[in-house]
Design a protein around this motif. Structure first.
Motif, mmCIF file in Angstrom:
data_model
loop_
_atom_site.group_PDB
_atom_site.id
_atom_site.type_symbol
_atom_site.label_atom_id
_atom_site.label_comp_id
_atom_site.label_asym_id
_atom_site.label_seq_id
_atom_site.Cartn_x
_atom_site.Cartn_y
_atom_site.Cartn_z
ATOM 1 N N GLN A 52 0.832 -1.201 0.000
ATOM 2 C CA GLN A 52 0.000 0.000 0.000
ATOM 3 C C GLN A 52 0.873 1.260 0.000
ATOM 4 O O GLN A 52 0.587 2.219 -0.714
ATOM 5 C CB GLN A 52 -0.949 0.003 1.204
ATOM 6 N N ILE A 59 -5.849 -1.124 0.045
ATOM 7 C CA ILE A 59 -6.280 -2.512 -0.050
ATOM 8 C C ILE A 59 -7.221 -2.780 1.123
ATOM 9 O O ILE A 59 -6.800 -2.746 2.275
ATOM 10 C CB ILE A 59 -5.088 -3.490 -0.005
ATOM 11 N N ASP A 61 -9.488 -4.603 3.978
ATOM 12 C CA ASP A 61 -9.203 -5.780 4.813
ATOM 13 C C ASP A 61 -9.733 -7.069 4.192
ATOM 14 O O ASP A 61 -9.079 -8.103 4.249
ATOM 15 C CB ASP A 61 -9.807 -5.610 6.211
ATOM 16 N N GLU A 62 -10.935 -6.989 3.587
ATOM 17 C CA GLU A 62 -11.520 -8.199 2.985
ATOM 18 C C GLU A 62 -10.613 -8.720 1.864
ATOM 19 O O GLU A 62 -10.467 -9.929 1.691
ATOM 20 C CB GLU A 62 -12.906 -7.930 2.384
ATOM 21 N N ALA A 63 -10.022 -7.816 1.105
ATOM 22 C CA ALA A 63 -9.129 -8.225 0.012
ATOM 23 C C ALA A 63 -7.864 -8.867 0.577
ATOM 24 O O ALA A 63 -7.384 -9.873 0.057
ATOM 25 C CB ALA A 63 -8.788 -7.036 -0.866
ATOM 26 N N ILE A 64 -7.344 -8.277 1.668
ATOM 27 C CA ILE A 64 -6.139 -8.845 2.289
ATOM 28 C C ILE A 64 -6.424 -10.263 2.778
ATOM 29 O O ILE A 64 -5.604 -11.163 2.596
ATOM 30 C CB ILE A 64 -5.645 -7.944 3.441
ATOM 31 N N GLU A 65 -7.618 -10.464 3.354
ATOM 32 C CA GLU A 65 -7.967 -11.798 3.844
ATOM 33 C C GLU A 65 -8.028 -12.817 2.713
ATOM 34 O O GLU A 65 -7.778 -14.002 2.928
ATOM 35 C CB GLU A 65 -9.320 -11.752 4.567
ATOM 36 N N GLU A 66 -8.358 -12.363 1.507
ATOM 37 C CA GLU A 66 -8.449 -13.279 0.368
ATOM 38 C C GLU A 66 -7.100 -13.505 -0.318
ATOM 39 O O GLU A 66 -6.968 -14.365 -1.170
ATOM 40 C CB GLU A 66 -9.469 -12.745 -0.639
ATOM 41 N N MET A 67 -6.095 -12.711 0.049
ATOM 42 C CA MET A 67 -4.755 -12.874 -0.525
ATOM 43 C C MET A 67 -4.064 -14.020 0.198
ATOM 44 O O MET A 67 -3.372 -13.823 1.181
ATOM 45 C CB MET A 67 -3.956 -11.583 -0.365
ATOM 46 N N TYR A 76 -4.242 -9.337 -7.529
ATOM 47 C CA TYR A 76 -5.040 -8.259 -6.946
ATOM 48 C C TYR A 76 -4.385 -6.902 -7.183
ATOM 49 O O TYR A 76 -5.040 -5.963 -7.634
ATOM 50 C CB TYR A 76 -5.263 -8.468 -5.441
ATOM 51 N N SER A 80 -5.788 -3.860 -9.501
ATOM 52 C CA SER A 80 -6.075 -2.571 -8.869
ATOM 53 C C SER A 80 -5.291 -1.440 -9.540
ATOM 54 O O SER A 80 -5.828 -0.354 -9.772
ATOM 55 C CB SER A 80 -5.709 -2.612 -7.380
#
Length: 84
Positions: A52, A59, A61-67, A76, A80
């Motif tokens: 970031q 980014i 938090d939900e996207a970080i959890e999916e990484m 991602y 982006s």
């Protein structure tokens, strides 16, 4: 920067967490989950916050959890950056 490469990510990961028991991350590890490689969720958060800062991205938090793998991060971030 308009995209992130595997080498860019590897450099960020190394700065965030140091070397993993002397094991070199390779492109063969791209689809391997971070937990299998040896990174915990805190390490992934640190990697995401570094990205970031360096790429001027927000980014969620939900996207970080999916990484969950290096490939997921690269996909991602590049999607982006392309959308900006």
């Amino acid at each position: 920067m308009s995209s992130i490469s595997f080498d860019d990510l590897k450099s960020i990961m190394s700065r965030c967490t140091g070397e993993l028991d002397g094991r070199e991350l390779t492109e063969a590890d791209l689809a391997t989950s971070f937990t299998e490689i040896g990174y915990d969720s805190l390490a992934v958060l640190e990697i995401a916050s570094q990205i970031q800062r360096e790429y001027d991205l927000q980014i969620p938090d939900e996207a970080i959890e999916e990484m969950d793998s290096p490939k997921a991060v690269i996909d991602y971030v590049n999607a982006s950056l392309a959308a900006v």
